[in-house]
Structures are given as C-alpha cells and as structure tokens.
Design an enzyme around this catalytic site. Structure first.
Site, PDB file in Angstrom:
ATOM      1  N   ARG A 138       0.857  -1.191   0.000  1.00 15.48           N
ATOM      2  CA  ARG A 138       0.000   0.000   0.000  1.00 15.48           C
ATOM      3  C   ARG A 138       0.890   1.237   0.000  1.00 15.48           C
ATOM      4  O   ARG A 138       1.359   1.689   1.052  1.00 15.48           O
ATOM      5  CB  ARG A 138      -0.967  -0.018   1.181  1.00 15.48           C
ATOM      6  CG  ARG A 138      -1.904  -1.235   1.165  1.00 15.48           C
ATOM      7  CD  ARG A 138      -3.122  -1.041   2.031  1.00 15.48           C
ATOM      8  NE  ARG A 138      -3.993   0.009   1.535  1.00 15.48           N
ATOM      9  CZ  ARG A 138      -4.912  -0.154   0.581  1.00 15.48           C
ATOM     10  NH1 ARG A 138      -5.072  -1.326  -0.011  1.00 15.48           N
ATOM     11  NH2 ARG A 138      -5.662   0.873   0.207  1.00 15.48           N
ATOM     12  N   ASP A 280     -17.787  -5.493  -9.770  1.00 11.70           N
ATOM     13  CA  ASP A 280     -16.563  -4.736  -9.532  1.00 11.70           C
ATOM     14  C   ASP A 280     -15.347  -5.420 -10.149  1.00 11.70           C
ATOM     15  O   ASP A 280     -14.375  -4.755 -10.506  1.00 11.70           O
ATOM     16  CB  ASP A 280     -16.368  -4.585  -8.018  1.00 11.70           C
ATOM     17  CG  ASP A 280     -15.357  -3.518  -7.662  1.00 11.70           C
ATOM     18  OD1 ASP A 280     -15.487  -2.387  -8.166  1.00 11.70           O
ATOM     19  OD2 ASP A 280     -14.446  -3.803  -6.873  1.00 11.70           O
ATOM     20  N   CYS A 324     -19.060 -31.324  -2.568  1.00  8.21           N
ATOM     21  CA  CYS A 324     -18.195 -30.970  -1.436  1.00  8.21           C
ATOM     22  C   CYS A 324     -18.993 -30.856  -0.143  1.00  8.21           C
ATOM     23  O   CYS A 324     -20.109 -30.324  -0.120  1.00  8.21           O
ATOM     24  CB  CYS A 324     -17.486 -29.653  -1.736  1.00  8.21           C
ATOM     25  SG  CYS A 324     -16.380 -29.101  -0.419  1.00  8.21           S
ATOM     26  N   CYS A 353      -9.591 -22.921  -3.368  1.00 10.43           N
ATOM     27  CA  CYS A 353     -10.383 -24.056  -2.891  1.00 10.43           C
ATOM     28  C   CYS A 353      -9.740 -24.761  -1.704  1.00 10.43           C
ATOM     29  O   CYS A 353     -10.390 -25.011  -0.691  1.00 10.43           O
ATOM     30  CB  CYS A 353     -10.606 -25.053  -4.030  1.00 10.43           C
ATOM     31  SG  CYS A 353     -11.439 -26.577  -3.516  1.00 10.43           S
TER      32      CYS A 353
END
Length: 376
Positions: A138, A280, A324, A353
């Site tokens: 950042r 987005d 799953c 995953c």
C-alpha cells in the site's frame, strides 16, 4: 415497481477509478484506460439521475448507498453534501438511508470526520496490518508506505466517534503472520473486520498468479489461526465477516456476501459516467450492460444479461464442488477466482479451494455446536 424486496448493492464510483495512491495490488485503477485519461468526476445532473433511480429501485425497508473507488473522497465533501440533499429530495417514503464509504484513509481530515459523523456514514478503511506488513504493497505514487497517514486518519475517525470497518487484504507476506495481523487490529479496538484474499492472475499465463498472491493453503491456515483466537476471546466483541458467514449456514440462513451465495450479480458497479457493469471485478467492455442515462437502474439490475451473469456462478460450478461437504459455506466463492481444474480435469475450480476447504471444515464443528445449542 415490484412489491417484492429487491436485494442489490451498487458499488458507485463518483470519481471513477481515480486514486491518490498507487497500491501495488490494486486491480481497479487500471480501469482508467477505459476513459482515455479524461477527467473522472460525476456531473451533478447524472448524480441526480442516479440518486432518484436508486431510491426508486430500493423497495425494501432500508435504502443503502455504497460509495467506492478508486478513492471516493476525491469527489470532495461538497459532492456528498449534494448527494445527501438529493437523497432527502427523492426519499418520499422517508425510509432509513445508510451511506457507506470505502476509503484508503489517507485523505481523512477533521472536516471530513465532522461531516461523516454528522451524517452517520458507515466508513470502511483499508488496513493490511501493522506498519511493516501494511506498507508492503500500500504505497503512495512516489513509492512510500502509507501506514502513518492511514493511522492519522483512523485516529481522527476515532476522535469523532466513528468505528471504521477494516478491510484487510491477505497477501503472500501477511498471510504468514495471522497472530500479528489479528492482534494489531484487535488492539485498535476494531469491531468489524473483512479479510480479502489477494489473487492476481498473470496475463497470458493460464492458471498462474503473481508472487504477491496469497497461497491457498496459507490463506486457510491464516483463517484457522485467527478463528481459534476469535472463538476463545472475541465472540460478541469483534465481527469477522467470513466467520459470521460460515456460522450462518448452521442456522440455514442465506449468505449476506455475494461471493458465498449460490447466485451472484446483486453487486454491480456504476461508474462516474453512468455506465453499469455486472460486477466490480468485471469492469470491462464485455460486461458493460448500459448507462443510467438511457436505462433505469431497475431495468439494468433485472436485465437478462445481468441475470445470466449471476446464474453462471451456479451453472458452471464443477461437480467436485457440488459434492463438497462444505459447499453451503463456499458455493465456489467468486467467479473471478475460478480458473483451475479439478484432478479429474473439470474446469472452474477456485484457486483458493484448498484454503477454503481447510477453514470451513475447521470451523464447521463449532458452527454446528452453536446451532445445536440454540435449538435446545
């Protein structure tokens, strides 16, 4: 208007993808190329169109506005004063209105704090942990760390009674220091934390991610470590978004976050020029569905294209995921991260995953125990 509650959250970009920083992992500032370097600031007439349409589309009990960027503070305080004036003008039913603003924290002044506190804004603040970890990626535009600027903003918010919601990006560096990150945030007195895993795909190299990206296993271990401390010490004191979402499934409650819902598409983007994009993470020409100058927000939200985008999440879910044991907690997570293949060669497996499976199996016994306790 329809009489059923319409669930949506628009990420509204009043200054487009413009930002005063140059964070190394930012995926949104590059969207400025869509506008060929032109000035990015929503004009007043378009702001009025948006406010009116958003209120007309909000047929539930509460109206929520989400101001995003880039850096939305670049639009200036007067822009938001106009926005709130328009909200009052068009909110004929006098419904409660919630305004949320997501900021990098470096532009927070006393004037901003007085305004945000008076208007009861919900403020989201980007903070990746203590100084050494936050400053990894950042950065200012001249390459300097932003931690001290952000903390000045945080302190000003606190002085005005604003408890910001923290968004912490989990990347390849801070992922290996879960205790350090969580302890730092906890001792700031934070009440709400969202951990966002960094997954940066490399262009033109399928299935590969940047060195900044969090490894899936490291992300799972990061969450497990913090979850254990949260269970011991912080339930009822701190809300960690992913923990709250996981526990919802034990009560058969629907997820509140789009990435864990079976179907997505309820969190589109409206850019400074009125363009409506599906999500987005999909602000590109292929997901530009229209402009609010030409189409009402309701039409765009309920368009065939947007519905198709949302349902593709479940339609393209691999069989491996469908079978799953923690599917209800995950539902394949965000489509942007589903670019791996299963051991059987089926595409569409989420890069994260292994980490999600580790964490959700780790917290599932606790979630089930809590649900059982409430049933007795």
């Amino acid at each position: 208007m329809d009489d059923y509650p319409r669930e949506f959250q628009v990420f509204f970009k009043p200054a487009g993808p413009a930002c005063n920083l140059a964070c190394k992992y930012c995926y949104y500032t590059e969207k400025s190329r869509l506008y060929h370097g032109k000035m990015m600031q929503m004009p007043d007439d378009l702001l009025e169109i948006y406010i009116r349409q958003h209120i007309e589309a909000s047929n539930g009990p509460v109206i929520t506005f989400s101001w995003h960027g880039g850096e939305p503070m670049l639009a200036g305080i007067n822009f938001y004063r106009k926005a709130l004036s328009l909200q009052r003008k068009y909110n004929h039913a006098n419904k409660p209105v919630i305004n949320g603003l997501q900021t990098n924290g470096t532009m927070i002044t006393t004037e901003w704090c007085e305004f945000l506190a008076a208007e009861k804004f919900v403020v989201g603040l980007s903070l990746d942990g203590p100084e050494d970890l936050h400053n990894m990626y950042r950065k200012t535009k001249d390459g300097k760390g932003t931690f001290r600027q952000v903390m000045k903003g945080f302190d000003r918010l606190a002085m005005h009674g604003i408890d910001p919601e923290i968004l912490a990006v989990v990347h390849a560096q801070n992922a290996h220091h879960p205790g350090k990150v969580y302890s730092f945030l906890k001792h700031l007195g934070i009440g709400f934390i969202t951990f966002i895993p960094l997954v940066e795909r490399l262009q033109n190299i399928p299935h590969k991610v940047s060195v900044r990206s969090v490894p899936a296993d490291a992300f799972g271990l990061f969450l497990c470590r913090i979850f254990d401390e949260w269970v011991r010490e912080d339930i009822g004191k701190i809300k960690v978004q992913i923990f709250e979402e996981a526990i919802r499934t034990a009560f058969n409650q629907e997820h509140t976050v789009c990435i864990f819902r079976p179907v997505c598409g309820s969190v589109p983007v409206i850019e400074h020029n009125g363009n409506f994009y599906s999500c987005d993470h999909f602000v590109d020409r292929g997901h530009l569905l229209g402009n609010i100058r030409d189409m009402h927000l309701v039409e765009l939200l309920e368009s065939q294209e947007q519905r198709k985008f949302g349902h593709a999440k479940i339609d393209l879910l691999p069989e491996y995921c469908r079978m799953c044991e923690v599917k209800a907690m995950c539902n394949g997570e965000c489509p942007k991260n589903r670019f791996l293949s299963t051991n059987g060669g089926e595409g569409g497996l989420n890069y994260l995953c292994a980490g999600y499976k580790m964490f959700f199996n780790h917290c599932r016994p606790f979630a089930n125990a809590v649900a059982a306790m409430y049933e007795t």
